[in-house]
Design a protein around this motif. Structure first.
Motif, PDB file in Angstrom:
ATOM      1  N   ALA A  55       1.435  -5.600 -13.197  1.00  0.00           N
ATOM      2  CA  ALA A  55       0.391  -4.561 -13.161  1.00  0.00           C
ATOM      3  C   ALA A  55      -0.670  -4.903 -12.125  1.00  0.00           C
ATOM      4  O   ALA A  55      -1.093  -4.043 -11.346  1.00  0.00           O
ATOM      5  CB  ALA A  55      -0.244  -4.398 -14.541  1.00  0.00           C
ATOM      6  N   LEU A  59      -1.284  -2.353  -9.048  1.00  0.00           N
ATOM      7  CA  LEU A  59      -2.209  -1.309  -9.499  1.00  0.00           C
ATOM      8  C   LEU A  59      -3.684  -1.654  -9.341  1.00  0.00           C
ATOM      9  O   LEU A  59      -4.533  -0.876  -9.742  1.00  0.00           O
ATOM     10  CB  LEU A  59      -1.912  -0.960 -10.961  1.00  0.00           C
ATOM     11  N   GLU A  62      -5.693   1.179  -4.711  1.00  0.00           N
ATOM     12  CA  GLU A  62      -5.222   2.560  -4.676  1.00  0.00           C
ATOM     13  C   GLU A  62      -5.016   3.024  -3.239  1.00  0.00           C
ATOM     14  O   GLU A  62      -5.680   2.544  -2.328  1.00  0.00           O
ATOM     15  CB  GLU A  62      -6.245   3.482  -5.342  1.00  0.00           C
ATOM     16  N   TYR A  77      -2.210   6.336  -7.069  1.00  0.00           N
ATOM     17  CA  TYR A  77      -1.213   5.355  -6.643  1.00  0.00           C
ATOM     18  C   TYR A  77      -0.092   6.046  -5.893  1.00  0.00           C
ATOM     19  O   TYR A  77       0.280   7.172  -6.205  1.00  0.00           O
ATOM     20  CB  TYR A  77      -0.631   4.612  -7.848  1.00  0.00           C
ATOM     21  N   PHE A  79       3.860   6.528  -4.761  1.00  0.00           N
ATOM     22  CA  PHE A  79       5.122   6.496  -5.500  1.00  0.00           C
ATOM     23  C   PHE A  79       5.735   5.104  -5.461  1.00  0.00           C
ATOM     24  O   PHE A  79       6.222   4.592  -6.459  1.00  0.00           O
ATOM     25  CB  PHE A  79       6.087   7.545  -4.912  1.00  0.00           C
ATOM     26  N   GLN A  81       4.265   2.278  -5.243  1.00  0.00           N
ATOM     27  CA  GLN A  81       3.543   1.354  -6.113  1.00  0.00           C
ATOM     28  C   GLN A  81       4.058   1.461  -7.551  1.00  0.00           C
ATOM     29  O   GLN A  81       4.234   0.447  -8.230  1.00  0.00           O
ATOM     30  CB  GLN A  81       2.043   1.652  -6.104  1.00  0.00           C
ATOM     31  N   LEU A  82       4.288   2.681  -7.999  1.00  0.00           N
ATOM     32  CA  LEU A  82       4.767   2.888  -9.361  1.00  0.00           C
ATOM     33  C   LEU A  82       6.188   2.369  -9.527  1.00  0.00           C
ATOM     34  O   LEU A  82       6.518   1.750 -10.545  1.00  0.00           O
ATOM     35  CB  LEU A  82       4.672   4.364  -9.728  1.00  0.00           C
ATOM     36  N   THR A  85       5.971  -1.574  -9.460  1.00  0.00           N
ATOM     37  CA  THR A  85       5.456  -2.174 -10.690  1.00  0.00           C
ATOM     38  C   THR A  85       6.452  -2.029 -11.833  1.00  0.00           C
ATOM     39  O   THR A  85       6.610  -2.937 -12.639  1.00  0.00           O
ATOM     40  CB  THR A  85       4.070  -1.605 -11.050  1.00  0.00           C
ATOM     41  N   ALA A  86       7.150  -0.900 -11.890  1.00  0.00           N
ATOM     42  CA  ALA A  86       8.151  -0.703 -12.939  1.00  0.00           C
ATOM     43  C   ALA A  86       9.321  -1.665 -12.767  1.00  0.00           C
ATOM     44  O   ALA A  86       9.795  -2.264 -13.743  1.00  0.00           O
ATOM     45  CB  ALA A  86       8.648   0.740 -12.925  1.00  0.00           C
ATOM     46  N   TYR A 118       1.160  -5.677 -19.914  1.00  0.00           N
ATOM     47  CA  TYR A 118       1.066  -4.676 -18.857  1.00  0.00           C
ATOM     48  C   TYR A 118       0.056  -3.594 -19.230  1.00  0.00           C
ATOM     49  O   TYR A 118      -0.804  -3.220 -18.423  1.00  0.00           O
ATOM     50  CB  TYR A 118       2.445  -4.054 -18.601  1.00  0.00           C
ATOM     51  N   TRP A 122      -3.381  -2.747 -17.354  1.00  0.00           N
ATOM     52  CA  TRP A 122      -3.605  -1.411 -16.817  1.00  0.00           C
ATOM     53  C   TRP A 122      -4.882  -0.808 -17.392  1.00  0.00           C
ATOM     54  O   TRP A 122      -5.659  -0.186 -16.672  1.00  0.00           O
ATOM     55  CB  TRP A 122      -2.411  -0.496 -17.125  1.00  0.00           C
ATOM     56  N   VAL A 142       1.086   4.398 -21.746  1.00  0.00           N
ATOM     57  CA  VAL A 142       1.752   3.274 -21.084  1.00  0.00           C
ATOM     58  C   VAL A 142       2.476   2.423 -22.122  1.00  0.00           C
ATOM     59  O   VAL A 142       3.606   1.970 -21.891  1.00  0.00           O
ATOM     60  CB  VAL A 142       0.738   2.427 -20.278  1.00  0.00           C
TER      61      VAL A 142
END
Length: 170
Positions: A55, A59, A62, A77, A79, A81-82, A85-86, A118, A122, A142
């Protein structure tokens, strides 16, 4: 960020953490551990470290908001970045599950600890930019979404591990 905000975040995470801890303990007692592997404490620590790191790495900064001609807005954020992190959180969860001495209890410990760490990270990041308090709703989202996804990852790893495990004579 105020002390009140930190206390509220901790309270929102305490109940799911307590439920997960009880479930891990119950499953571990009913499960025959492998002869080698990481303890549930180590598996949980890996999940916490990985959840915070995944995270924080993606995150804490930005790319800003983008307004498109059709009126839609995207951000804060990117795409990538998401996705990053996932994938990091899923990788950490899979690694911790694969190293556990207890196959099923380890899977739950890895998924729960990664999810909670996480979500807490967040929430702390989001609370610094939110004056409405709605970051708590986001934290719950989340926890639910991340918990489901990481539970699926941990279950797949545990299924693969249990299929490879030799049968224990009775």
């Amino acid at each position: 960020m105020s002390l009140y905000t930190l206390v509220v975040i901790a309270v929102f995470a305490a109940v799911p953490a307590a439920i997960a801890a009880v479930l891990v303990a119950v499953i571990a007692k009913s499960e025959q551990p492998l002869s080698r592997g990481a303890s549930l404490t180590v598996v949980s620590a890996l999940g916490v470290i990985g959840g915070v790191a995944s995270a924080a790495a993606f995150l804490t900064w930005e790319v800003g908001f983008t307004r498109y001609p059709n009126g839609s807005i995207e951000g804060p954020y990117g795409f990538w970045q998401l996705v990053g992190t996932a994938l990091c959180a899923a990788g950490v969860c899979a690694f911790a599950t694969a190293r556990a001495r207890h196959i099923w209890a380890g899977a739950l410990a890895a998924a729960a600890s990664t999810t909670l760490a996480y979500a807490l990270t967040w929430a702390i990041i989001a609370s610094t930019k939110d004056s409405t308090g709605l970051f708590l709703v986001g934290m719950i989202g989340v926890m639910i979404g991340g918990g489901f996804a990481l539970s699926c990852v941990a279950t797949l790893v545990a299924l693969i591990r249990s299929a490879r495990r030799p049968a224990v004579p009775r």
